[in-house]
Design a protein around this motif. Structure first.
Motif, PDB file in Angstrom:
ATOM      1  N   LEU A 186     -26.997 -19.393  23.807  1.00  0.00           N
ATOM      2  CA  LEU A 186     -26.831 -18.613  22.619  1.00  0.00           C
ATOM      3  C   LEU A 186     -27.551 -20.125  21.607  1.00  0.00           C
ATOM      4  N   ALA A 187     -28.058 -19.464  21.079  1.00  0.00           N
ATOM      5  CA  ALA A 187     -28.755 -20.657  19.748  1.00  0.00           C
ATOM      6  C   ALA A 187     -29.512 -20.282  18.745  1.00  0.00           C
ATOM      7  N   GLN A 202     -38.374 -21.198  21.601  1.00  0.00           N
ATOM      8  CA  GLN A 202     -39.557 -21.105  23.236  1.00  0.00           C
ATOM      9  C   GLN A 202     -38.629 -21.863  23.576  1.00  0.00           C
ATOM     10  N   MET A 203     -38.018 -23.218  23.576  1.00  0.00           N
ATOM     11  CA  MET A 203     -37.808 -23.492  25.032  1.00  0.00           C
ATOM     12  C   MET A 203     -36.300 -23.433  25.563  1.00  0.00           C
ATOM     13  N   VAL A 204     -35.540 -22.324  24.155  1.00  0.00           N
ATOM     14  CA  VAL A 204     -34.517 -21.046  24.614  1.00  0.00           C
ATOM     15  C   VAL A 204     -34.612 -19.810  25.785  1.00  0.00           C
ATOM     16  N   LEU A 205     -35.816 -19.495  25.241  1.00  0.00           N
ATOM     17  CA  LEU A 205     -36.828 -18.822  25.840  1.00  0.00           C
ATOM     18  C   LEU A 205     -36.495 -18.723  27.551  1.00  0.00           C
ATOM     19  N   ALA A 206     -37.736 -20.400  27.305  1.00  0.00           N
ATOM     20  CA  ALA A 206     -37.905 -20.274  28.464  1.00  0.00           C
ATOM     21  C   ALA A 206     -36.726 -20.943  29.500  1.00  0.00           C
ATOM     22  N   ALA A 207     -35.551 -20.716  28.953  1.00  0.00           N
ATOM     23  CA  ALA A 207     -34.521 -21.377  30.096  1.00  0.00           C
ATOM     24  C   ALA A 207     -33.303 -20.318  30.476  1.00  0.00           C
ATOM     25  N   GLY A 208     -34.056 -19.011  29.537  1.00  0.00           N
ATOM     26  CA  GLY A 208     -33.208 -18.272  30.361  1.00  0.00           C
ATOM     27  C   GLY A 208     -32.268 -17.615  28.470  1.00  0.00           C
ATOM     28  N   GLY A 209     -32.491 -17.973  27.856  1.00  0.00           N
ATOM     29  CA  GLY A 209     -31.132 -18.438  26.977  1.00  0.00           C
ATOM     30  C   GLY A 209     -31.713 -17.035  25.762  1.00  0.00           C
ATOM     31  N   VAL A 210     -30.581 -16.990  25.116  1.00  0.00           N
ATOM     32  CA  VAL A 210     -30.794 -15.865  23.945  1.00  0.00           C
ATOM     33  C   VAL A 210     -30.672 -16.765  22.379  1.00  0.00           C
ATOM     34  N   VAL A 211     -32.108 -16.022  21.513  1.00  0.00           N
ATOM     35  CA  VAL A 211     -32.232 -16.638  20.307  1.00  0.00           C
ATOM     36  C   VAL A 211     -31.365 -15.879  19.213  1.00  0.00           C
ATOM     37  N   LEU A 212     -31.026 -16.035  18.718  1.00  0.00           N
ATOM     38  CA  LEU A 212     -30.311 -15.663  17.507  1.00  0.00           C
ATOM     39  C   LEU A 212     -30.463 -15.377  16.274  1.00  0.00           C
ATOM     40  N   ARG A 213     -31.384 -14.523  15.707  1.00  0.00           N
ATOM     41  CA  ARG A 213     -32.099 -15.323  14.752  1.00  0.00           C
ATOM     42  C   ARG A 213     -31.477 -14.158  13.327  1.00  0.00           C
ATOM     43  N   ALA A 266     -19.706 -10.930  20.088  1.00  0.00           N
ATOM     44  CA  ALA A 266     -19.539  -9.737  20.435  1.00  0.00           C
ATOM     45  C   ALA A 266     -20.989 -10.188  21.310  1.00  0.00           C
ATOM     46  N   LEU A 267     -21.850 -10.887  22.315  1.00  0.00           N
ATOM     47  CA  LEU A 267     -23.169 -11.216  22.395  1.00  0.00           C
ATOM     48  C   LEU A 267     -22.867 -12.084  23.312  1.00  0.00           C
ATOM     49  N   LEU A 268     -21.422 -12.430  24.372  1.00  0.00           N
ATOM     50  CA  LEU A 268     -21.955 -13.372  24.904  1.00  0.00           C
ATOM     51  C   LEU A 268     -22.457 -12.762  26.416  1.00  0.00           C
ATOM     52  N   ASP A 269     -22.695 -11.536  26.242  1.00  0.00           N
ATOM     53  CA  ASP A 269     -23.423 -11.069  27.979  1.00  0.00           C
ATOM     54  C   ASP A 269     -24.726 -10.408  27.453  1.00  0.00           C
ATOM     55  N   ALA A 270     -25.043 -10.918  25.967  1.00  0.00           N
ATOM     56  CA  ALA A 270     -26.039 -10.607  25.337  1.00  0.00           C
ATOM     57  C   ALA A 270     -27.423 -10.892  26.408  1.00  0.00           C
ATOM     58  N   GLY A 318     -33.847 -12.886  25.579  1.00  0.00           N
ATOM     59  CA  GLY A 318     -34.951 -12.569  24.497  1.00  0.00           C
ATOM     60  C   GLY A 318     -34.489 -12.966  23.282  1.00  0.00           C
ATOM     61  N   ILE A 319     -34.126 -12.167  22.206  1.00  0.00           N
ATOM     62  CA  ILE A 319     -34.273 -12.172  20.809  1.00  0.00           C
ATOM     63  C   ILE A 319     -33.366 -11.566  19.626  1.00  0.00           C
ATOM     64  N   VAL A 320     -32.163 -11.495  20.037  1.00  0.00           N
ATOM     65  CA  VAL A 320     -31.242 -10.552  18.428  1.00  0.00           C
ATOM     66  C   VAL A 320     -31.407 -11.149  16.872  1.00  0.00           C
ATOM     67  N   THR A 321     -31.368 -10.136  16.127  1.00  0.00           N
ATOM     68  CA  THR A 321     -32.154 -10.435  15.577  1.00  0.00           C
ATOM     69  C   THR A 321     -30.420  -9.783  14.376  1.00  0.00           C
ATOM     70  N   ILE A 322     -29.630 -10.935  13.708  1.00  0.00           N
ATOM     71  CA  ILE A 322     -28.316  -9.879  13.213  1.00  0.00           C
ATOM     72  C   ILE A 322     -28.697 -10.162  11.719  1.00  0.00           C
TER      73      ILE A 322
END
Length: 193
Positions: A115-116, A136-147, A179-183, A186-190
């Motif tokens: 998560l980033a 893009q790096m995070v998403l390409a690695a299957g991660g979660v972007v926290l906006r 609460a997003l450890l299992d997200a 993709g991109i999550v806007t907070i």
């Protein structure tokens, strides 16, 4: 879970650590400064003093902790908000090089969750390009972007009241992040909105 949190003594990191610990997770808190070790211990994290730009040290720290999740909450922002433009290159470097080093270390350690921290508004010039590259790096690695929206509350650039949207109280941001450890990737806007 075992969570490696880079940026554990930042404005949001120091709020996330206690939430993760209260939920029963083991947390390694990475900081670049030895002076933050006592803070990390008080928060309940295992201190890891490491410069994110030292790729070998980052790899050793992450693989040594063997986390289930790597969370990237690093920034390099000045204490004085009026200096952001003149110091923006440092934060852009964190987003590019720091993210790459953390992603490489996570991959080498076999970590399945990443998560980033990102932003929910547009940054001009190179800062915006760095945000896009990082996401893009995070998403390409299957991660979660926290906006995140602009933080407000104690210890932020807006300690006494909210800034214009997009915004989020820093305590709300920390609780929603924990609460997003299992997200899913993709991109999550907070934001408060």
């Amino acid at each position: 879970m075992r969570i490696f949190l880079a940026g554990a003594t930042g404005v949001i990191g120091r709020r996330i650590v206690p939430l993760l610990r209260a939920a029963g997770h083991d947390v390694a808190g990475m900081t670049r400064s030895e002076r933050n070790v006592a803070t990390l211990l008080a928060l309940g994290a295992e201190p890891v003093v490491c410069d994110v730009f030292d790729s070998e040290r980052v790899r050793d720290a992450v693989t040594g902790f063997a986390p289930d999740v790597v969370m990237h909450q690093l920034t390099d922002l000045p204490d004085d908000a009026t200096r952001i433009r003149e110091t923006g290159g440092a934060n852009a470097r964190i987003r590019r090089d720091g993210t790459r080093h953390l992603l490489n270390a996570a991959a080498e350690a076999g970590v399945g969750r990443f998560l980033a921290q990102s932003v929910a508004w547009t940054i001009p010039r190179d800062g915006g390009a760095a945000v896009e590259e990082m996401e893009q790096m995070v998403l390409a690695a299957g991660g979660v972007v926290l906006r995140y929206g602009q933080f407000y509350g104690p210890g932020t650039y807006h300690p006494t009241g909210p800034p214009p949207p997009p915004r989020v109280h820093v305590d709300t941001a920390a609780a929603r992040t924990a609460a997003l450890l299992d997200a899913t990737t993709g991109i999550v806007t907070i934001t408060d909105d």
